[in-house]
Design an enzyme around this catalytic site. Structure first.
Site, short mmCIF file in Angstrom:
data_model
loop_
_atom_site.label_atom_id
_atom_site.label_comp_id
_atom_site.label_asym_id
_atom_site.label_seq_id
_atom_site.Cartn_x
_atom_site.Cartn_y
_atom_site.Cartn_z
CD GLU A 1 -14.67 -45.28 27.82
OE1 GLU A 1 -15.52 -44.38 27.62
OE2 GLU A 1 -14.96 -46.43 28.17
CG ASP B 1 -22.46 -38.82 26.39
OD1 ASP B 1 -22.04 -39.83 26.99
OD2 ASP B 1 -21.94 -38.36 25.37
#
Length: 268
Positions: free
Chosen positions: A49, A60
Site C-alpha cells: 500500500e 490514521d
C-alpha cells in the site's frame, strides 16, 4: 488480468497468506521510499500500500500522522506517490501496488485524470477510507473501466451494510480489525473471528485484515482465517526509528536493512 488477482491466485495455490505492508510515501524522503519498497519485496511482501501523506487524516493514528508530516515537508503529493510506483518498477520491483488516499486529493486531481494516471503508473488498486460505499458509484465505475480495483473497508460495526459493501467488490475486502484509528495493538475487537466469517459469507474474493497488526504472532493468527494481513503503523514506526541511520551516508544501508529484517519476520 489485474496483477493483484494474479498474486492472490498464486498465493492460494501455494497455500500462502499475502503480506501487505503500508508505507507513507515520502517518509523520510521520496528516494528512500523507493529503496524501502524494493527492500519490502525482498523481505517477502506480496503487495504494498502506497500511502499518500495527508494533513487531516480520518483513519490514521499518531505514528502515520507523524510520517505524513515528515513527507509533506518534501512537498509529496498524490502524483509523487503514483510516480513512486513507476520508479520502483524501474528498480525491478514486480509486486502489485495499492494507492491509499483520502478522497479530497482525488477530487482535486480530477477523476478522469486520476484514473488515467493510476493506470499509467501501473497501480493495481486504490483504497479511499473516507469514501462510503453509498457515494462511490462514480469512482467504482471509472475504476472498472480502467481495470483498477477499488478495495472496500469493512468494520466490525458495519453489520447490515456488510453485504452492500462487499457486493461487486474486486481485488480484496479490507477488514478493519478494531474500532478507532490505525495503530499497533495488543488486542483486537472482541469477536473479530466471527466478524471475518460474516464477511466471507457474502463474497468469494480474498479477505485481508488490518489496523493494529504489528508482530509475527498476530500475523500468523490472522493468516489462518484471512487471505492477507496488512501491517501499517508497525512498519511506519520502524521507518521512523531508522531515520537517523537512513539520513547518514555511512549508515543508510544499515537503516534499510533494519526495516527489511523487521518485515521479513512478519511473513506468516
Amino acid at each position: 488480468m489485474n496483477l493483484m488477482d494474479q498474486t492472490f491466485a498464486r498465493l492460494k495455490q501455494e497455500n500462502q497468506t499475502a503480506l501487505i505492508p503500508f508505507l507513507t510515501i515520502g517518509d523520510p524522503d521520496p528516494d528512500t521510499s523507493v529503496e524501502i519498497i524494493a527492500g519490502l519485496e525482498a523481505a517477502g511482501a506480496d503487495m504494498i500500500e502506497l500511502g499518500v501523506p495527508y494533513s487531516d487524516p480520518l483513519a490514521d493514528g499518531p505514528v502515520i500522522q507523524r510520517a505524513s508530516e515528515r513527507a509533506l515537508k518534501h512537498q509529496v503529493t498524490i502524483k509523487t506517490c503514483m510516480e513512486t510506483a513507476v520508479r520502483a518498477r524501474k528498480a525491478g520491483v514486480k509486486l502489485p501496488f495499492i494507492l491509499f488516499t483520502y478522497y479530497n486529493p482525488v477530487l482535486q486531481f480530477g477523476l478522469d485524470r486520476f484514473f488515467e494516471e493510476v493506470k499509467a503508473n501501473d497501480i493495481s488498486g486504490i483504497i479511499i477510507p473516507d469514501l462510503p460505499i453509498e457515494e462511490s458509484a462514480d469512482v467504482r465505475a471509472r475504476a472498472e473501466r480502467s481495470d483498477i480495483h477499488v478495495v472496500p473497508l469493512v468494520a466490525p460495526t458495519s453489520h447490515e451494510r456488510i453485504k452492500s459493501i462487499v457486493e461487486g467488490a474486486r481485488g480484496f475486502i479490507y477488514c478493519v480489525s478494531s474500532l478507532g484509528v490505525t495503530g499497533e495493538r495488543a488486542s483486537f475487537h472482541e469477536g473479530v473471528e466471527d466478524f471475518i466469517a460474516s464477511v466471507k459469507k457474502y463474497t468469494d474474493i480474498p479477505v485481508a485484515i488490518g489496523f493494529g497488526i504489528s508482530n509475527r504472532e498476530q500475523a500468523v493468527r490472522f493468516s489462518r482465517i484471512c487471505d492477507g494481513v496488512v501491517v501499517g503503523s508497525a512498519i511506519v514506526r520502524k521507518v521512523e526509528e531508522a531515520i537517523p541511520l537512513l539520513q547518514g551516508g555511512d549508515t543508510h544501508e544499515q537503516g534499510l536493512l533494519q526495516i527489511r529484517e523487521f518485515v521479513a519476520q512478519l511473513k506468516p
